[in-house]
Design an enzyme around this catalytic site. Structure first.
Site, short mmCIF file in Angstrom:
data_model
loop_
_atom_site.label_atom_id
_atom_site.label_comp_id
_atom_site.label_asym_id
_atom_site.label_seq_id
_atom_site.Cartn_x
_atom_site.Cartn_y
_atom_site.Cartn_z
N ASP A 94 63.64 75.42 -4.24
CA ASP A 94 64.44 74.24 -4.52
C ASP A 94 64.96 74.43 -5.96
O ASP A 94 64.40 75.23 -6.71
CB ASP A 94 63.51 73.02 -4.42
CG ASP A 94 64.15 71.78 -4.95
OD1 ASP A 94 65.27 71.47 -4.53
OD2 ASP A 94 63.52 71.08 -5.76
N LYS A 95 66.02 73.75 -6.30
CA LYS A 95 66.53 73.93 -7.67
C LYS A 95 65.93 72.91 -8.64
O LYS A 95 65.09 73.25 -9.46
CB LYS A 95 68.07 73.83 -7.70
CG LYS A 95 68.64 74.02 -9.09
CD LYS A 95 70.16 74.01 -9.10
CE LYS A 95 70.75 72.62 -8.95
NZ LYS A 95 70.60 71.76 -10.12
#
Ligand code: ADP
Ligand code: MG
Length: 410
Positions: A94-95
């Site tokens: 995930d960022k």
């Protein structure tokens, strides 16, 4: 592996006992040799066949590896996840909050002249809506509101009308209007924003860009900056060195921000603008093509993906309670380098268990052969049996030490 060994032992142990009784009684009853000879032979066979080493092969290694991982701040909900970590061929990240600190900073606020709002008004509205949200963007907006002293009574308490629009933003009723805060999709998409001259400005953003407005009308925009975690590039290159075939970044954020962060950390495959269910879909397709996949997330908008991955890893220190619940592994520190460490540890554990199983079976089979040929005495059998058990125990305990190849990482 351990489950397999337990099933094996459940059949093996009674079978060996039965065979020993037959060896001790059948030949003398049929008149071949004396009872003392055959009871002695049955005992030799029993000692050799004792499955101590085989049964110990997996648990000692497992407990040692889990202990070692826990000392590093990696909490596994079960040994099977450590084994799976050793087998992953792809990892998705995930960022926001995972590859980045998730501690965003408001860098710019723009009020559109034709909306008749001021910057302070935009911030106040955004803050009032986000009062009920745990998203890193919401936290940044609340901090900025406090800093600029626009925090009023409306900004700080959750309104009854607050609701999250998963992976897009949030809304709540403020001063009798339903106010939306979130990405372009909430406001008629990119084309509409282009005509409002908001999108061109967004291209240069290095973090999320969010808009504030009512259903079909934007009042203004807020730029946020996010930074890649300092250890992220090192983590990605370490994973490449470990031979992980596919490293992907999945984000709900816009393309510009996705490109910035992926370039900063060295990931060349990204998917942006994803809703929680899109992230889930991506994980499913990676599983289909690569088999074992790990997903690393903070649980904000990625809990379904964490649950679907072969191994879900949550950044517990930064993550949400949802992530702690759905993930199989929790990182107790915010240090991403624990991920290559876990891969290396999982692989070492698998290797040690294989060595243990191989050595114990080889010794058993060899000595059974010697015993059948009449060359093995009881004391030789005892030494061989204890020897393999000790070997298996010490070999397993080697895992208590940190793996050499990830020493540089920790
Ligand atoms: P990531 O996948 O990078 O962790 P999220 O899926 O959490 O990002 O969010 C995706 C996008 O949705 C954000 O970049 C933002 O534009 C928007 N968004 C999500 N939640 C909120 C919120 N509470 N307030 C404003 N915008 C939001
Ligand atoms: Mg996130």
């Amino acid at each position: 592996m351990q489950t397999f060994m337990e099933r094996f032992a459940a059949i093996y142990t009674p079978a060996v006992l039965g065979a020993a009784i037959l060896i001790a009684t059948t030949p003398p009853l049929l008149g071949y040799g004396t009872f003392s000879t055959w009871v002695y032979r049955a005992l030799v066979m029993l000692v050799i066949a004792c499955p101590c080493a085989i049964v110990l092969a997996a648990p000692i290694a497992t407990v040692s590896a889990l202990t070692s991982a826990t000392r590093e701040g990696i909490l596994f909900k079960g040994a099977q996840y450590l084994e799976a970590m050793g087998k992953v061929r792809a990892i998705a990240f995930d960022k926001t909050g995972t590859l980045t600190h998730g501690r965003l900073r408001v860098t710019r606020i723009m009020a559109l002249p034709d909306a008749g709002a001021t910057e302070e008004e935009i911030l106040r509205l955004a803050c009032a809506v986000e009062a009920g949200s745990a998203h890193p963007i919401a936290e940044a907006i609340r901090r900025e509101a406090t800093r600029r002293k626009v925090a009023t009574s409306t900004c700080g308490t959750t309104t009854r009308t607050f609701s999250v629009i998963e992976g897009r933003g949030a809304r709540a009723e403020i001063d009798g209007k339903m106010v939306y805060v979130g990405n372009a999709d909430l406001f008629g998409g990119i084309d509409y924003l282009k005509t409002r001259r908001l999108i061109d400005a967004s291209i240069s953003s290095d973090g999320p860009l969010i808009f504030v407005g009512v259903k079909d009308f934007v009042f203004g925009a807020i730029w946020l900056a996010d930074q890649a975690r300092i250890n992220a590039p090192e983590t990605i290159s370490a994973l490449r060195k470990l031979g992980i075939q596919r490293l992907v970044m999945l984000t709900g954020d816009c393309e510009a921000a996705a490109r910035n962060i992926s370039a900063a950390v060295g990931i060349n495959e990204t998917a942006h603008g994803l809703l929680p269910e899109d992230k889930l879909e991506q994980i499913r397709s990676i599983i289909a093509s690569h088999g074992a996949v790990a997903m690393v997330g903070d649980g904000v908008n990625d809990a379904p993906a964490l649950a679907a991955a072969t191994v879900g890893i949550s950044m517990a220190a930064a993550g949400s309670p949802a992530a702690m619940e759905t993930a199989d592994v929790a990182l107790l520190t915010e240090d991403l380098r624990k991920i290559p460490y876990a891969v290396a540890m999982g692989r070492r554990m698998i290797l040690v268990i294989r060595q243990n199983v191989f050595i114990s079976i080889a010794v058993k089979v060899g000595f059974l052969g010697l015993a059948a040929a009449g060359f093995s005495t009881l004391w030789m059998a005892v030494i061989a049996d204890m020897g393999t058990s000790l070997f298996v125990v010490f070999n397993g305990m080697r895992l208590l030490a940190s793996p050499k190849n990830s020493q540089a990482l920790s």
